[in-house]
Design an enzyme around this catalytic site. Structure first.
Site, PDB file in Angstrom:
ATOM      1  N   ASP A 100      40.708  32.404  33.760  1.00  0.00           N
ATOM      2  CA  ASP A 100      41.632  33.529  33.731  1.00  0.00           C
ATOM      3  C   ASP A 100      42.983  32.964  33.296  1.00  0.00           C
ATOM      4  OD1 ASP A 100      42.965  35.977  34.383  1.00  0.00           O
ATOM      5  OD2 ASP A 100      41.441  36.334  35.917  1.00  0.00           O
ATOM      6  N   ASP A 202      44.933  37.978  31.099  1.00  0.00           N
ATOM      7  CA  ASP A 202      45.515  38.969  32.001  1.00  0.00           C
ATOM      8  C   ASP A 202      46.497  39.884  31.251  1.00  0.00           C
ATOM      9  OD1 ASP A 202      45.748  39.638  34.934  1.00  0.00           O
ATOM     10  OD2 ASP A 202      47.861  39.280  34.497  1.00  0.00           O
ATOM     11  N   GLU A 265      42.271  41.755  29.066  1.00  0.00           N
ATOM     12  CA  GLU A 265      42.364  42.849  30.040  1.00  0.00           C
ATOM     13  C   GLU A 265      43.277  43.918  29.460  1.00  0.00           C
ATOM     14  OE1 GLU A 265      43.720  43.942  34.588  1.00  0.00           O
ATOM     15  OE2 GLU A 265      44.886  42.542  33.398  1.00  0.00           O
ATOM     16  N   HIS A 326      38.066  42.909  40.473  1.00  0.00           N
ATOM     17  CA  HIS A 326      38.848  42.655  41.684  1.00  0.00           C
ATOM     18  C   HIS A 326      40.022  43.617  41.857  1.00  0.00           C
ATOM     19  CE1 HIS A 326      40.918  40.834  38.389  1.00  0.00           C
ATOM     20  NE2 HIS A 326      41.987  40.642  39.133  1.00  0.00           N
ATOM     21  N   ASP A 327      40.227  44.509  40.908  1.00  0.00           N
ATOM     22  CA  ASP A 327      41.344  45.450  40.995  1.00  0.00           C
ATOM     23  C   ASP A 327      40.896  46.875  41.310  1.00  0.00           C
ATOM     24  OD1 ASP A 327      43.261  43.501  40.340  1.00  0.00           O
ATOM     25  OD2 ASP A 327      42.976  43.837  38.190  1.00  0.00           O
TER      26      ASP A 327
END
Ligand code: NOJ
Length: 532
Positions: A100, A202, A265, A326-327
């Site tokens: 990431d 990200d 993302e 995870h969000d």
């Protein structure tokens, strides 16, 4: 399988939230040694790549998405040696490893920010986004933070504001500055040279902000329950045209190495999302497609979303699909236990690279978090709106021992109450479990080119169903998913006959099919067509 496609096209990606996967040193937080212990599980499951959420040194204001050093490992997770060992062991099992990368912002504890904030004329004075106050002394414009409140923080030393799209502890870098670009590309090079196979980037659509810092317009759809951060549209602080130039630099770097990829993302409508493939092949390899996360679980909407996405993809754009991360809320909590199997079949039979969130293969659900247990800064800043991300980040459920085999210490987030029943060991023993269904679906993609790389064609099978054909050379598979609790009879006409390759009910494999097919409530099937 023909090797016309890249690993990141044919393969299945598995996201690990490292704090919650496996604790190797007994401190209640997952780590790299823990992931290494579980590689055999991932190989058994059949995934081709793992993406690990951030593991760099960080004050953990946003649990690793606030990086204070891009080229090291947080001691909580281990060392660079642990990382090298993990990478080598993953590669030895034929698995790729995706890191990431968090380029939009650093931690406010990063030495670059310490230097930048020290004065208006230091060498890094313009590495971040500094602006003078508005004439009334307030923030330079109306931009909001995605984590609540203004996106601007006043800094007394400089007498200026800096912009932070997320926490004030996460100042945004100034990506218009070539020196910043060079430094961040160096950080990527550090990991590429170490052998990582790619990056999940990200908030890549945030990297460049409007040159003139224009005010954002009101969001006409805003309602208070969405959270104050949605009051305005992000017209001028995200998705600016110049972002594609910096992505092209990243892509150029990756292209110097064989077989590397990046997945961006991006939360944008489909027509904007697909621009991130770049013209020619200059963009990200995969702009994450979050449609199935953002939309209601409704067959008509899902059919329309698939068709819209397929139609919008540029000729060089490889599709991808995601059910959870995870969000966001867990897929099992969003669709309910009765439909987790259907969701698995959808994710793993659509055309494109699937990304699977750890624990979804067990049907892990959102874990209730009491106010005292909250860790997530988003929930702390905007409590009670259901925005908190802790529920979807609970520790992986390995077995029915204390703390589900995740840790010998009290885990950093509470375990799910059902872990004694819902865990890897129990489901591995039960051939009818969700885990086995996931495993079969993943392995079917290895066995059938039509699933891994085949064409997609919608198949109209009634209002309550989502249906499509996947075809490659002489392989032809029909996927039928019944989104209704009631049985459905599907008329196949003379289009198709064959046999059931896999059913979510797992009891119908090998059953011959001709003309009509009866599906149970919430049943999904993959039919191998052997005529027409
Ligand atoms: C997106 C990440 O997925 C999320 O977890 C994080 O809080 C924000 N970016 C800020 O880095």
């Amino acid at each position: 399988m023909l090797k016309k496609h890249q690993w990141w096209q044919e393969g299945v990606v598995y996201q690990i939230y490292p704090r919650s996967f496996q604790d190797g040193n007994g401190d209640g937080v997952g780590d790299l040694a823990g992931i290494r212990q579980r590689l055999d599980y991932l190989a058994w499951l059949g995934v081709d790549a793992i993406w690990i959420s951030p593991i760099y040194p960080s004050p953990m204001a946003d649990f690793g998405y606030d990086v204070s050093n891009y080229t090291d490992i947080h001691p909580l997770f281990g060392t660079l040696d642990d990382f090298d060992a993990l990478l080598a062991e993953a590669h030895a099992r034929g698995m790729r490893l995706i890191l990431d990368f968090v380029p939009n912002h650093t931690s406010d504890q990063h030495p670059w920010f310490a230097e930048s904030r020290a004065s208006r004329d230091n060498p890094k004075h313009d590495w971040y986004i500094w602006r003078d106050p508005a004439p009334d002394g307030g923030p330079p414009n109306n931009w909001l933070s995605s984590f609540g409140g203004s996106g601007w923080q006043y800094d007394a030393a400089r007498g200026q504001y800096y912009y932070h799209a997320f926490l004030k502890e996460q100042p945004d870098l100034n990506w218009r500055n070539p020196a910043v670009q060079d430094a961040m590309l160096d950080a990527m090079r550090f990991w590429l040279d170490r052998g990582v196979d790619g990056f999940r980037i990200d908030v890549i659509w945030h990297l460049i902000k409007d040159e003139d810092f224009r005010h954002n317009p009101d969001n006409p759809e805003y309602e208070a329950h969405m959270g104050e951060h949605r009051r305005l549209l992000s017209t001028y602080n995200t998705d600016r045209p110049e972002v594609h130039d910096v992505i092209a630099r990243m892509r150029e770097l990756l292209d110097h190495y064989p077989d590397r990829m990046m997945v961006g993302e991006i939360y944008l409508p489909v027509e904007r999302l697909v621009t991130y493939y770049g013209t020619g092949a200059g963009g990200v390899h995969l702009p994450f497609n979050f449609q199935l996360i953002g939309m209601a679980w409704d067959p008509a909407l899902i059919r329309a979303a698939i068709d819209q996405y397929e139609a919008a993809l540029p000729p060089h754009g490889w599709p991808n699909w995601v059910l959870g991360n995870h969000d966001n809320h867990r897929i099992a909590s969003r669709v309910g236990a009765a439909q987790t199997r259907l969701a698995a079949m959808l994710l793993l039979t659509l055309r494109g690279t699937p990304t699977l969130y750890y624990g979804d293969e067990l049907g892990m659900t959102d874990v209730p978090i009491s106010p005292q247990q909250v860790q997530d800064p988003l929930e702390k800043n905007m409590p009670g709106l259901g925005l908190g991300r802790d529920p979807a980040r609970s520790p992986m459920q390995w077995d029915d021992s204390v703390n589900a085999g995740f840790s010998t210490a009290e885990p950093w987030l509470p375990m799910a109450a059902d872990y004694r029943d819902v865990n890897v060991r129990a489901q591995a023993r039960d051939p009818h479990s969700l885990l086995h269904l996931y495993r079969k679906l993943i392995h079917l993609r290895d066995d059938w080119d039509a699933l891994a790389i085949g064409r997609y064609r919608g198949f109209s099978a009634g209002a309550q169903l989502v249906g499509y054909l996947r075809e490659h050379e002489n392989e032809r598979l029909l996927v039928l998913l019944n989104f209704d609790a009631a049985q459905q009879v599907v008329d196949l006409g003379d289009l198709l006959c064959g046999e059931i390759l896999l059913s979510t009910s797992l009891k119908r494999e090998g059953e011959p099919v001709a003309q009509t097919l009866l599906l149970d409530g919430f049943e999904g099937v993959i039919v191998r067509a052997s005529c027409n």
